[in-house]
Design an enzyme around this catalytic site. Structure first.
Site, short mmCIF file in Angstrom:
data_model
loop_
_atom_site.label_atom_id
_atom_site.label_comp_id
_atom_site.label_asym_id
_atom_site.label_seq_id
_atom_site.Cartn_x
_atom_site.Cartn_y
_atom_site.Cartn_z
CE LYS A 181 -4.44 -1.66 1.40
NZ LYS A 181 -5.60 -1.59 2.24
CE LYS A 201 -6.93 -7.87 -1.13
NZ LYS A 201 -7.20 -7.43 0.25
CE LYS A 254 -13.75 -2.91 1.49
NZ LYS A 254 -12.51 -3.00 2.28
N1 AQP Z 1 -10.20 -10.79 -2.47
C1 AQP Z 1 -10.44 -11.27 -1.26
N2 AQP Z 1 -10.61 -12.61 -1.09
C2 AQP Z 1 -10.88 -13.12 0.14
N3 AQP Z 1 -10.99 -12.35 1.26
C3 AQP Z 1 -10.84 -11.03 1.11
N4 AQP Z 1 -10.88 -10.00 1.99
C4 AQP Z 1 -10.67 -8.84 1.35
N5 AQP Z 1 -10.48 -9.06 0.03
C5 AQP Z 1 -10.57 -10.42 -0.14
C6 AQP Z 1 -11.13 -10.18 3.41
O1 AQP Z 1 -12.13 -9.26 3.80
C7 AQP Z 1 -11.86 -8.84 5.13
C8 AQP Z 1 -11.90 -7.36 5.21
O2 AQP Z 1 -10.90 -6.77 4.42
P1 AQP Z 1 -10.70 -5.21 4.51
O3 AQP Z 1 -11.75 -4.53 3.77
O4 AQP Z 1 -10.58 -4.79 5.91
O5 AQP Z 1 -9.30 -4.95 3.87
P2 AQP Z 1 -8.61 -5.55 2.63
O6 AQP Z 1 -8.22 -6.95 2.88
O7 AQP Z 1 -7.49 -4.61 2.33
O8 AQP Z 1 -9.75 -5.50 1.52
P3 AQP Z 1 -9.77 -4.71 0.21
O9 AQP Z 1 -11.05 -4.98 -0.48
O10 AQP Z 1 -8.52 -5.00 -0.58
O11 AQP Z 1 -9.78 -3.22 0.72
P4 AQP Z 1 -8.89 -2.02 0.27
O12 AQP Z 1 -9.00 -2.01 -1.23
O13 AQP Z 1 -9.49 -0.80 0.92
O14 AQP Z 1 -7.50 -2.31 0.73
C9 AQP Z 1 -10.52 -9.42 5.55
O15 AQP Z 1 -10.77 -10.58 6.33
C10 AQP Z 1 -9.90 -9.79 4.24
O16 AQP Z 1 -9.00 -10.88 4.38
#
Ligand code: AQP
Length: 342
Positions: free
Chosen positions: A118, A201, A204
């Protein structure tokens, strides 16, 4: 440590940093719902303090927090049975986070792959909060003495760090106070990949909306995104090993399995030999059947934001009943006057 002295308690959180994706649903929320039951006390959190480690527009943060709460409830989290709240309403998270900033070591944080991903090449310009993110995450979990944390695969390293922080705190102060938490990383979709790139991955914050399925997408958008999902020209193989070097195909099989609550092996057994022109419409039908009721219910709940705010405030009050005594004991262990009785 005798982990049995701790009440079996589940904690997990999601950032309101955008709309919910299919990755969040399959990797996290769907499994949060599965863990709700007599075996565990369940605590689920919208981690808004984590979200602001990168810039969030305030109005969007408010909306995303409420929408995330609606998503939890629409997917099956019962706010009476589980404790559901947003992190900033429970100040004990940030307070314990500070203590853990003083326990965690710089070297531990520098090794975190999420920090490296990040912050990218511009680490000097990243927020201090982004660097300290895993220490606040450890506090989120340990302020409840949570024993089990369901997460997607990407959070494994942060959970290992949570264990390291608990162990160091216990050792430094000669206590047996924080539990050594178990990560629960299970199921067919612990890492849902981008629909445009099977090595990345689904996220969002990906700039391409076609890379993900949002929980608020309608049936046409879901079908379009699955139809346009990147794949290869070969049909589905007749064993799972046949998908080893085919990350996009493997991703669609995993998504199908997780949505249908079957194993990837069963998906292969049912669809072996099919071209993607046949498999993708089946997957789209399944995704629409599973996700549409959730998005319809989310929209209904979002019509009454005051009710969502009431649910979050009530959840926060219940959370504080658990968190406040644990923070007080932590301060006492650390020797803070006011916490230590004369
Ligand atoms: N692609 C994924 N596959 C499986 N699990 C996922 N999680 C996120 N993306 C996937 C799981 O969702 C939970 C919450 O994640 P988060 O929103 O707190 O942060 P993140 O993992 O950084 O998710 P994003 O969507 O990638 O958010 P941004 O883009 O804001 O960084 C966690 O349990 C995560 O493992």
């Amino acid at each position: 440590m005798a982990e049995t002295k701790f009440t079996p308690r589940v904690f997990s959180g999601i950032q309101p940093s955008g709309g919910l994706t299919l990755g969040n649903y399959l990797g996290a929320i769907k499994r949060f719902v599965d863990m709700q039951g007599p075996e565990f006390e369940t605590i689920y959190c919208m981690v808004d303090l984590h979200a602001i480690t990168v810039w969030q527009d305030p109005a969007a943060l408010t909306r995303n927090t409420r929408e995330l709460c609606a998503g939890f409830i629409a997917a099956g989290i019962d706010p009476e049975q589980s404790i559901l709240f947003n992190q900033s309403q429970v100040p004990e998270h940030a307070q314990l986070g500070w203590i853990f900033n003083c326990v965690a070591r710089m070297g531990w944080m520098q090794r975190m792959t999420q920090w490296k991903d990040k912050a990218g090449k511009n680490q000097q310009n990243a927020s201090l909060g982004l660097f300290a993110y895993p220490s606040l995450m450890a506090a989120d979990i340990l302020i409840y003495h949570a024993t089990h944390v369901p997460v997607g695969e990407d959070q494994k390293q942060h959970l290992e760090l949570t264990r390291d922080i608990a162990i160091k705190f216990n050792n430094d102060f000669g206590v047996d106070f924080f539990p050594i938490t178990e990560p629960v990383i299970e199921g067919a979709a612990t890492r849902v990949m981008s629909l445009r790139d099977g090595t990345k991955k689904m996220s969002k914050s990906d700039p391409s909306d076609m890379s993900r399925i949002n929980m608020t997408d309608d049936a046409d958008a879901i079908a379009l995104k699955i139809r346009k999902a990147r794949t290869d020209p070969d049909p589905l193989p007749d064993t799972l090993e046949g998908l080893e070097d085919r990350p996009e195909a493997r991703n669609l099989v995993n998504i199908y399995a997780a949505l249908a609550d079957i194993s990837p092996e069963q998906v292969i057994a049912e669809h072996a030999g099919q071209q993607f022109g046949t498999f993708k419409p089946s997957l789209a039908d399944l995704a629409v059947a599973k996700l549409s009721p959730i998005s319809t219910e989310m929209a209904r709940l979002m019509d009454d934001p005051a009710e969502i705010d009431r649910i979050l405030a009530r959840g926060a009050a219940r959370a504080r009943e658990i968190a406040a005594p644990i923070l007080r004991q932590t301060y006492e262990i650390a020797g803070m006057v006011g916490a230590v009785s004369a």
